[in-house]
Design an enzyme around this catalytic site. Structure first.
Site, PDB file in Angstrom:
ATOM      1  N   GLU A  28     -39.894   4.081  13.813  1.00 38.92           N
ATOM      2  CA  GLU A  28     -40.476   3.804  15.142  1.00 38.92           C
ATOM      3  C   GLU A  28     -39.391   3.808  16.224  1.00 38.92           C
ATOM      4  O   GLU A  28     -39.651   4.195  17.365  1.00 38.92           O
ATOM      5  CB  GLU A  28     -41.252   2.473  15.093  1.00 38.92           C
ATOM      6  CG  GLU A  28     -42.536   2.638  14.286  1.00 38.92           C
ATOM      7  CD  GLU A  28     -43.018   1.401  13.550  1.00 38.92           C
ATOM      8  OE1 GLU A  28     -42.566   0.281  13.865  1.00 38.92           O
ATOM      9  OE2 GLU A  28     -43.867   1.563  12.636  1.00 38.92           O
ATOM     10  N   LYS A  43     -42.021  -6.359  13.596  1.00 42.17           N
ATOM     11  CA  LYS A  43     -42.216  -5.391  14.695  1.00 42.17           C
ATOM     12  C   LYS A  43     -42.508  -6.150  16.000  1.00 42.17           C
ATOM     13  O   LYS A  43     -41.952  -7.223  16.208  1.00 42.17           O
ATOM     14  CB  LYS A  43     -43.302  -4.380  14.313  1.00 42.17           C
ATOM     15  CG  LYS A  43     -43.012  -3.717  12.943  1.00 42.17           C
ATOM     16  CD  LYS A  43     -43.863  -2.533  12.647  1.00 42.17           C
ATOM     17  CE  LYS A  43     -43.465  -1.953  11.289  1.00 42.17           C
ATOM     18  NZ  LYS A  43     -44.192  -0.746  10.946  1.00 42.17           N
ATOM     19  N   GLU A  62     -38.711   4.628   3.824  1.00 40.41           N
ATOM     20  CA  GLU A  62     -40.050   4.419   4.370  1.00 40.41           C
ATOM     21  C   GLU A  62     -40.645   5.772   4.757  1.00 40.41           C
ATOM     22  O   GLU A  62     -40.337   6.298   5.842  1.00 40.41           O
ATOM     23  CB  GLU A  62     -39.990   3.548   5.624  1.00 40.41           C
ATOM     24  CG  GLU A  62     -39.412   2.179   5.386  1.00 40.41           C
ATOM     25  CD  GLU A  62     -39.891   1.175   6.433  1.00 40.41           C
ATOM     26  OE1 GLU A  62     -40.440   0.151   6.031  1.00 40.41           O
ATOM     27  OE2 GLU A  62     -39.756   1.436   7.639  1.00 40.41           O
ATOM     28  N   HIS A  86     -35.155   2.485  12.105  1.00 39.25           N
ATOM     29  CA  HIS A  86     -36.565   2.511  11.709  1.00 39.25           C
ATOM     30  C   HIS A  86     -37.224   3.735  12.343  1.00 39.25           C
ATOM     31  O   HIS A  86     -36.879   4.114  13.470  1.00 39.25           O
ATOM     32  CB  HIS A  86     -37.254   1.216  12.159  1.00 39.25           C
ATOM     33  CG  HIS A  86     -38.615   1.065  11.554  1.00 39.25           C
ATOM     34  ND1 HIS A  86     -39.706   1.740  12.051  1.00 39.25           N
ATOM     35  CD2 HIS A  86     -39.059   0.347  10.489  1.00 39.25           C
ATOM     36  CE1 HIS A  86     -40.766   1.444  11.308  1.00 39.25           C
ATOM     37  NE2 HIS A  86     -40.398   0.597  10.356  1.00 39.25           N
ATOM     38  N   ASN A  95     -40.634  -7.044   8.374  1.00 45.90           N
ATOM     39  CA  ASN A  95     -40.372  -6.487   9.700  1.00 45.90           C
ATOM     40  C   ASN A  95     -41.594  -6.819  10.554  1.00 45.90           C
ATOM     41  O   ASN A  95     -42.646  -6.190  10.407  1.00 45.90           O
ATOM     42  CB  ASN A  95     -40.180  -4.965   9.587  1.00 45.90           C
ATOM     43  CG  ASN A  95     -40.004  -4.303  10.943  1.00 45.90           C
ATOM     44  OD1 ASN A  95     -39.918  -4.982  11.966  1.00 45.90           O
ATOM     45  ND2 ASN A  95     -39.953  -2.987  10.950  1.00 45.90           N
ATOM     46  N   GLY A 116     -48.125   1.701   7.941  1.00 45.53           N
ATOM     47  CA  GLY A 116     -49.299   1.202   8.662  1.00 45.53           C
ATOM     48  C   GLY A 116     -50.565   2.007   8.437  1.00 45.53           C
ATOM     49  O   GLY A 116     -51.545   1.850   9.154  1.00 45.53           O
ATOM     50  N   SER A 127     -46.929   0.474   3.737  1.00 42.40           N
ATOM     51  CA  SER A 127     -48.185  -0.045   3.170  1.00 42.40           C
ATOM     52  C   SER A 127     -47.985  -0.778   1.851  1.00 42.40           C
ATOM     53  O   SER A 127     -48.838  -0.717   0.962  1.00 42.40           O
ATOM     54  CB  SER A 127     -49.222   1.069   3.031  1.00 42.40           C
ATOM     55  OG  SER A 127     -49.553   1.593   4.314  1.00 42.40           O
TER      56      SER A 127
HETATM   57  P1  13P Z   1     -46.409  -1.409   6.909  1.00 40.12           P
HETATM   58  O1  13P Z   1     -46.079  -2.318   5.755  1.00 40.12           O
HETATM   59  O2  13P Z   1     -47.283  -2.042   7.939  1.00 40.12           O
HETATM   60  O3  13P Z   1     -46.904  -0.070   6.435  1.00 40.12           O
HETATM   61  O4  13P Z   1     -45.019  -1.124   7.681  1.00 40.12           O
HETATM   62  C1  13P Z   1     -43.914  -0.719   6.964  1.00 40.12           C
HETATM   63  C2  13P Z   1     -42.744  -0.753   7.868  1.00 40.12           C
HETATM   64  O5  13P Z   1     -42.628   0.050   8.786  1.00 40.12           O
HETATM   65  C3  13P Z   1     -41.738  -1.805   7.659  1.00 40.12           C
HETATM   66  O6  13P Z   1     -40.580  -1.549   8.384  1.00 40.12           O
END
Ligand code: 13P
Length: 254
Positions: free
Chosen positions: A100, A12, A168, A98, A10, A174, A214
């Site tokens: 976010e 983003k 997740e 997601h 992803n 992150g 992560s």
């Molecule tokens: P990270 O791997 O940066 O923690 O992000 C995970 C994520 O949100 C994937 O959709």
């Protein structure tokens, strides 16, 4: 039941055309030279570089996905992208719900379910995301919160062919904090049980459940070896081809 692992990147809101082209080409070349072929690979870039990335991965076997979609096929929805457009752009998958999107755009379980139905109607695989916040985990409600998200977000027509679940934990995204293998396996098994109640044994047993938050080359092998973990949804580490590839190589061999 054996489920082929899926390693999904992803990206983003990252990637201008030149970096996106370079990253996608590197991933495509690694995939083409792969002899183990122990997982599916998916990249989900921003809309602005979808065509660039689609061209760079053409013929490599790497799948192309988007990070959200609207429920309607076309119309007066300024700034949105429809599932028909994603299909037309070469996408096979779309990430939905997601955390976010849920936070930044107020998307609810009902929204995610409607988006998933729109994706399925247009022959796209929905990658439906769920996960608890830190305070929900600390108060002992993680399993219940995620159960409710699954019940509310996954449509009745979901199958192992048209849907992937991504667990997740919000606090692991992150942050460098990763859920313990025991907690991940407990959650994934619970998700599969909730899916059994909702969709039946066959769909639940065949459906891939990814872990995200992560995931890095250093922790991927342990997480990917867990019985109910069928791949990863990778954020930061998917922006470096060598890290993304190292995670893919950490999938158990068939
Ligand atoms: P990270 O791997 O940066 O923690 O992000 C995970 C994520 O949100 C994937 O959709």
């Amino acid at each position: 039941m054996s489920r082929r692992p899926l390693i999904a990147g992803n990206w983003k809101m990252n990637g201008l055309r030149a970096d996106a082209k370079a990253l996608a080409s590197e991933i495509a070349n690694l995939k083409k030279s792969d002899t183990a072929d122990n997982c599916d690979l998916l990249v989900c870039p921003p809309f602005t570089v979808m065509e660039t990335v689609g061209t760079a991965i053409e013929g490599s076997g790497v799948f192309l996905g988007a990070q959200t979609c609207h429920t309607a096929e076309s119309g007066a929805h300024t700034g949105d992208i429809s599932p028909v457009m994603l299909k037309d752009a070469g996408c096979t998958h779309v990430i939905l719900g997601h955390s976010e999107r849920r936070t930044d755009h107020g998307e609810s379980d009902a929204d995610v379910q409607a988006q998933s139905i729109a994706a399925h109607t247009n022959d796209l695989i929905a990658v439906i995301c769920v996960g608890e916040t830190e305070s929900e985990r600390e108060s002992g409600n993680a399993l219940q919160v995620v159960r409710e998200q699954i019940i509310g977000s996954v449509p009745a027509g979901a199958s192992a062919q048209n849907t992937v679940i991504a667990y997740e934990p919000v606090w692991a995204i992150g942050t460098g904090k990763v859920a313990t293998p025991d907690d991940v396996q407990t959650m994934h098994a619970d998700i599969r049980n909730t899916l059994k109640d909702k969709l039946g044994e066959d769909a639940a047993n065949g459906m891939r459940i990814l872990y995200g938050g992560s995931m890095k080359p250093a922790n991927a092998k342990e997480l990917l070896a867990l019985a109910d973990v069928d791949g990863g949804l990778i954020g930061g580490a998917s922006l470096k081809s060598e890290d993304f590839w190292a995670i893919a190589q950490s999938c158990p061999s068939n």
